[in-house]
Design a protein around this motif. Structure first.
Motif, PDB file in Angstrom:
ATOM      1  N   GLN A 106       0.990  -1.148  -0.399  1.00 27.96           N
ATOM      2  CA  GLN A 106      -0.155   0.046  -0.204  1.00 27.96           C
ATOM      3  C   GLN A 106       0.990   0.973  -0.023  1.00 27.96           C
ATOM      4  O   GLN A 106       1.613   1.280   0.565  1.00 27.96           O
ATOM      5  CB  GLN A 106      -0.961  -0.213   0.864  1.00 27.96           C
ATOM      6  CG  GLN A 106      -1.858   1.096   1.436  1.00 27.96           C
ATOM      7  CD  GLN A 106      -3.435   1.090   1.911  1.00 27.96           C
ATOM      8  OE1 GLN A 106      -3.051   1.035   3.138  1.00 27.96           O
ATOM      9  NE2 GLN A 106      -4.105   2.087   2.292  1.00 27.96           N
ATOM     10  N   ASN A 134       1.591   5.204  -0.183  1.00 26.35           N
ATOM     11  CA  ASN A 134       0.826   6.403   1.077  1.00 26.35           C
ATOM     12  C   ASN A 134      -0.115   6.610   1.054  1.00 26.35           C
ATOM     13  O   ASN A 134      -0.678   7.509   1.305  1.00 26.35           O
ATOM     14  CB  ASN A 134       2.623   7.398   1.116  1.00 26.35           C
ATOM     15  CG  ASN A 134       3.460   6.264   2.190  1.00 26.35           C
ATOM     16  OD1 ASN A 134       3.208   5.754   3.181  1.00 26.35           O
ATOM     17  ND2 ASN A 134       4.890   7.102   1.800  1.00 26.35           N
ATOM     18  N   PRO A 194       7.181  -1.534   8.988  1.00 25.56           N
ATOM     19  CA  PRO A 194       7.301  -0.245   9.029  1.00 25.56           C
ATOM     20  C   PRO A 194       8.406   0.385   8.221  1.00 25.56           C
ATOM     21  O   PRO A 194       9.439   0.366   8.304  1.00 25.56           O
ATOM     22  CB  PRO A 194       7.356   0.625  10.159  1.00 25.56           C
ATOM     23  CG  PRO A 194       7.449  -0.518  11.359  1.00 25.56           C
ATOM     24  CD  PRO A 194       7.978  -1.436  10.509  1.00 25.56           C
ATOM     25  N   THR A 221       5.686   2.438   2.000  1.00 30.24           N
ATOM     26  CA  THR A 221       4.609   1.979   1.843  1.00 30.24           C
ATOM     27  C   THR A 221       4.210   2.351   3.751  1.00 30.24           C
ATOM     28  O   THR A 221       4.595   1.690   4.206  1.00 30.24           O
ATOM     29  CB  THR A 221       4.834   0.314   1.068  1.00 30.24           C
ATOM     30  OG1 THR A 221       5.202  -0.363   2.353  1.00 30.24           O
ATOM     31  CG2 THR A 221       5.453   0.538   0.021  1.00 30.24           C
ATOM     32  N   LYS A 222       2.546   1.715   3.551  1.00 32.36           N
ATOM     33  CA  LYS A 222       1.522   1.640   4.941  1.00 32.36           C
ATOM     34  C   LYS A 222       2.257   0.481   5.300  1.00 32.36           C
ATOM     35  O   LYS A 222       0.927  -0.142   6.453  1.00 32.36           O
ATOM     36  CB  LYS A 222       0.846   2.552   4.868  1.00 32.36           C
ATOM     37  CG  LYS A 222       1.183   4.029   4.318  1.00 32.36           C
ATOM     38  CD  LYS A 222      -0.435   4.540   4.047  1.00 32.36           C
ATOM     39  CE  LYS A 222      -2.152   4.772   4.692  1.00 32.36           C
ATOM     40  NZ  LYS A 222      -2.556   5.248   4.143  1.00 32.36           N
TER      41      LYS A 222
END
Length: 209
Positions: A90, A92, A164, A168-169
């Protein structure tokens, strides 16, 4: 549609002018020719700025910073599967993509694919085979001001888990019929479906434009 087609024509003209000017700056020796090629390059940037929301100085930074004969940039996208589903990360902005990015100058295509999966998904993978080499202009929108070769590579997970990071999230595995909103400038549903097709046959023959 007609306006979009006109804008794409302007972009193509600007890109061609930039390419010719860059080659001229690399090969020409006469100072007057160098001055002319430099001005052509500036005009190409001004044309692009006129057709976009970017200020001309930003366009020059992105569009006129390379030297030498102009060649396409290379992008890798990794296709990683688990239980019949494909790995997406995913972005940002909330949209999803296959792990990937520009090939760095000190990396091979294979090495870059492995690196991008580690950075964006936290997974250690092996790069197994090339699914496709595509001309981005033929498959993705919006058009870019430079040529891009997109390389899709089938990879196998060896270990690791999402960590993290700044790019990307999150990450997840998705079936073809349940894909989330994709970052289509990076990968379309058709490109993801191509990766599924490669996964479902015993011997895949690389697609290329």
């Amino acid at each position: 549609m007609e306006r979009l087609e006109r804008n794409e024509m302007w972009l193509q003209w600007a890109v061609e002018l930039q390419s010719l000017a860059q080659a001229g700056l690399h090969y020409a020796e006469n100072p007057f020719d160098l001055e002319r090629y430099q001005r052509i390059r500036e005009i190409s940037a001004e044309m692009l700025a006129n057709q976009s929301e970017f200020p001309v100085e930003k366009v020059k930074e992105l569009f006129c910073s390379e030297t030498g004969y102009q060649t396409p940039k290379v992008d890798t996208r990794a296709a990683v599967f688990q239980d019949g589903k494909i790995l997406l990360v995913q972005e940002n902005d909330g949209r999803w993509s296959l792990p990937g990015g520009w090939v760095e100058v000190h990396k091979s295509v294979k090495e870059n694919a492995v690196k991008e999966v580690k950075e964006e998904a936290g997974l250690d993978v092996s790069a197994d085979f090339v699914i496709a080499i595509q001309d981005r202009d033929k498959h993705n929108l919006p058009p870019y001001a430079w040529k891009v070769c997109k390389t899709f590579i089938r990879c196998t997970v060896l270990g690791g888990s999402f960590q993290p990071n700044t790019e990307t999230k999150g990450s997840g595995y998705f079936a073809l019929e349940e894909l989330p909103e994709l970052a289509e400038e990076k990968n379309t549903k058709e490109q993801v479906a191509m990766c599924f097709a490669a996964e479902q046959v015993e011997h895949w023959e690389t697609w290329f434009d």
